[in-house]
Write an enzyme that holds these catalytic residues in place. Structure first.
Site, PDB file in Angstrom:
ATOM      1  N   THR A 191       0.843  -1.194   0.000  1.00 30.35           N
ATOM      2  CA  THR A 191       0.000   0.000   0.000  1.00 30.35           C
ATOM      3  C   THR A 191       0.879   1.244   0.000  1.00 30.35           C
ATOM      4  O   THR A 191       1.798   1.359   0.803  1.00 30.35           O
ATOM      5  CB  THR A 191      -0.919  -0.001   1.238  1.00 30.35           C
ATOM      6  OG1 THR A 191      -1.673  -1.208   1.258  1.00 30.35           O
ATOM      7  CG2 THR A 191      -1.864   1.180   1.218  1.00 30.35           C
ATOM      8  N   ARG A 207     -38.297   0.567  -0.917  1.00 32.97           N
ATOM      9  CA  ARG A 207     -38.667  -0.272  -2.059  1.00 32.97           C
ATOM     10  C   ARG A 207     -39.992  -0.994  -1.787  1.00 32.97           C
ATOM     11  O   ARG A 207     -40.123  -1.720  -0.802  1.00 32.97           O
ATOM     12  CB  ARG A 207     -37.551  -1.297  -2.306  1.00 32.97           C
ATOM     13  CG  ARG A 207     -37.858  -2.346  -3.361  1.00 32.97           C
ATOM     14  CD  ARG A 207     -37.921  -1.768  -4.745  1.00 32.97           C
ATOM     15  NE  ARG A 207     -37.912  -2.837  -5.741  1.00 32.97           N
ATOM     16  CZ  ARG A 207     -38.106  -2.640  -7.043  1.00 32.97           C
ATOM     17  NH1 ARG A 207     -38.318  -1.413  -7.494  1.00 32.97           N
ATOM     18  NH2 ARG A 207     -38.068  -3.647  -7.882  1.00 32.97           N
ATOM     19  N   GLN A 221     -27.986  -8.677  -2.243  1.00 30.76           N
ATOM     20  CA  GLN A 221     -29.151  -9.548  -2.417  1.00 30.76           C
ATOM     21  C   GLN A 221     -30.454  -8.798  -2.127  1.00 30.76           C
ATOM     22  O   GLN A 221     -31.452  -8.957  -2.843  1.00 30.76           O
ATOM     23  CB  GLN A 221     -29.031 -10.765  -1.501  1.00 30.76           C
ATOM     24  CG  GLN A 221     -29.982 -11.901  -1.838  1.00 30.76           C
ATOM     25  CD  GLN A 221     -29.622 -12.592  -3.148  1.00 30.76           C
ATOM     26  OE1 GLN A 221     -28.483 -12.495  -3.603  1.00 30.76           O
ATOM     27  NE2 GLN A 221     -30.583 -13.258  -3.758  1.00 30.76           N
ATOM     28  N   GLU A 258      -3.444  -8.347   6.154  1.00 25.39           N
ATOM     29  CA  GLU A 258      -2.943  -8.438   7.533  1.00 25.39           C
ATOM     30  C   GLU A 258      -3.148  -9.823   8.131  1.00 25.39           C
ATOM     31  O   GLU A 258      -3.370  -9.974   9.334  1.00 25.39           O
ATOM     32  CB  GLU A 258      -3.606  -7.386   8.445  1.00 25.39           C
ATOM     33  CG  GLU A 258      -3.711  -5.995   7.871  1.00 25.39           C
ATOM     34  CD  GLU A 258      -2.373  -5.368   7.540  1.00 25.39           C
ATOM     35  OE1 GLU A 258      -1.336  -6.006   7.753  1.00 25.39           O
ATOM     36  OE2 GLU A 258      -2.363  -4.238   7.043  1.00 25.39           O
ATOM     37  N   GLU A 276      -7.797 -17.744   7.596  1.00 23.93           N
ATOM     38  CA  GLU A 276      -7.207 -19.031   7.993  1.00 23.93           C
ATOM     39  C   GLU A 276      -6.056 -18.838   8.975  1.00 23.93           C
ATOM     40  O   GLU A 276      -5.920 -19.596   9.945  1.00 23.93           O
ATOM     41  CB  GLU A 276      -6.734 -19.785   6.749  1.00 23.93           C
ATOM     42  CG  GLU A 276      -7.853 -20.307   5.852  1.00 23.93           C
ATOM     43  CD  GLU A 276      -8.523 -19.221   5.018  1.00 23.93           C
ATOM     44  OE1 GLU A 276      -9.636 -19.461   4.524  1.00 23.93           O
ATOM     45  OE2 GLU A 276      -7.940 -18.125   4.869  1.00 23.93           O
TER      46      GLU A 276
END
Length: 380
Positions: A158, A268, A336, A363, A367
């Site tokens: 970065t 909506r 969704q 970072e 896992e």
């Protein structure tokens, strides 16, 4: 622990919201499309004290605690994950390393420029063939008189191109030896030091990510942070702060996606009523609201441990793991809920969707976090 914002946290949140309405939200779509790192914005963030949140006043910083820091990262991430990511990498990695392991002369030399936003900082550990396996890095530094000569490359860095200064972890000992690595600082313009390929990324596109190249790069020995051979051990400590940053970043993305979905679901109408009235939508919102509060509690508990300078390795990994996976879930559910509009760039949730995935990778992957958590709980 009740999450009750202090007056400083409320002030920071309100300040960032007002600043973002004017300086971030009108431009973030264009930055994302062009993959533009808005360098001028970070000078303005510096004027607000956000480029040196944890830095003591004697070095030009805001001297806030981790409570204020995670609040700042979260609020920025609600608006633009890429801006929050760059601000966090600058604060937790580059500044964090110098602040923890630099000597007084080094702190006075570099921290004021970084804390003010005059300089943007980078931090380089990852290499093309060593991600989680950092101990087998190939970038080598060899002593020569009063200098170290560095050869090799770093990847996924970065601010690799636009950064004015970078903390680099290099190998000074045997391959695979955790005590064979050293951290040192390199300023932009140093002969033999250059930026390579810029990554064309799915998300976080306004946060610049590039290669770093070292070709007989000559760095003064006075630029070493701490002692020779301690770089890897230092990096693991610095990454703790980085993981808190990613947890806060993840929380901001999750909250931003949730708020966008909630707003849409109320407005909506289908079958003559708001879609929020339908249980299929309402339950998604209920699940996200609950998990966001849980993530917030975990992150602020972690911040409290850091403020008290207590061992927080397992808590940090829990916060990073939980919040980053939540960011992905929240963004996915938001898309969704919006349906076809969620897939359109007319609405913000597709960007949250693209930005969120990095949180489970940067970072230390999810896992890796689970490995750390498992190792700690099995040790007990």
């Amino acid at each position: 622990m009740d999450v009750i914002y202090s007056e400083d946290q409320k002030m920071i949140a309100q300040m960032i919201q007002a600043f973002g309405e004017k300086e971030i939200l009108p431009y973030c779509r264009a930055w994302d499309e062009a993959q533009e790192f808005p360098r001028a914005l970070f000078k303005k963030l510096g004027q607000l004290g956000l480029m040196g949140v944890l830095v003591p006043e004697q070095y030009g910083g805001a001297a806030f605690s981790y409570f204020e820091y995670v609040t700042a990262v979260t609020e920025l991430a609600k608006m633009d994950g890429a801006i929050a990511l760059s601000m966090a990498a600058h604060n937790s990695l580059c500044i964090g390393h110098i602040l923890q392991f630099g000597n007084e002369q080094q702190k006075k030399k570099w921290l004021p420029k970084l804390a003010s936003g005059e300089w943007v900082g980078a931090w380089a550990l990852t290499e093309p063939n060593t991600g989680s396996d950092a101990a087998n890095m190939k970038t080598i530094a060899q002593p020569k008189g009063d200098y170290w000569i560095i050869n090799g490359s770093k990847n996924f860095i970065t601010h690799g191109k636009s950064g004015n200064i970078v903390v680099v972890i290099v190998r000074t000992g045997k391959l695979g030896d955790s005590r064979g690595m050293t951290a040192l600082v390199i300023e932009k313009g140093t002969p033999g030091f250059s930026a390579g390929k810029k990554q064309d990324k799915m998300g976080m596109r306004a946060s610049e990510t590039t290669e770093l190249l070292f070709d007989n790069c000559k760095v003064p020995k006075e630029n070493i942070l701490g002692k020779v051979g301690k770089g890897f051990i230092q990096a693991m400590k610095v990454l703790e702060g980085g993981r808190i940053s990613i947890a806060a970043l993840s929380l901001g993305i999750a909250e931003g996606a949730f708020e966008a979905a909630l707003k849409y679901a109320k407005k909506r109408h289908q079958f003559n009523q708001p879609i929020a009235n339908f249980q299929a939508i309402a339950f998604k919102l209920a699940d996200l609201a609950t998990k966001i509060e849980a993530a917030k509690l975990l992150i602020f508990r972690t911040a409290e441990e850091k403020n008290k300078k207590r061992e927080a390795n397992i808590m940090i990994s829990m916060a990073k793991y939980f919040a980053s996976e939540l960011a992905v879930e929240a963004a996915n559910e938001a898309v969704q809920i919006l349906g076809g509009y969620g897939y359109s760039k007319e609405f913000p949730v597709e960007k949250y969707y693209r930005d969120a995935k990095l949180c489970t990778i940067g970072e230390g992957t999810s896992e890796i976090q689970k490995m750390i958590i498992a190792k700690n709980i099995l040790k007990k």
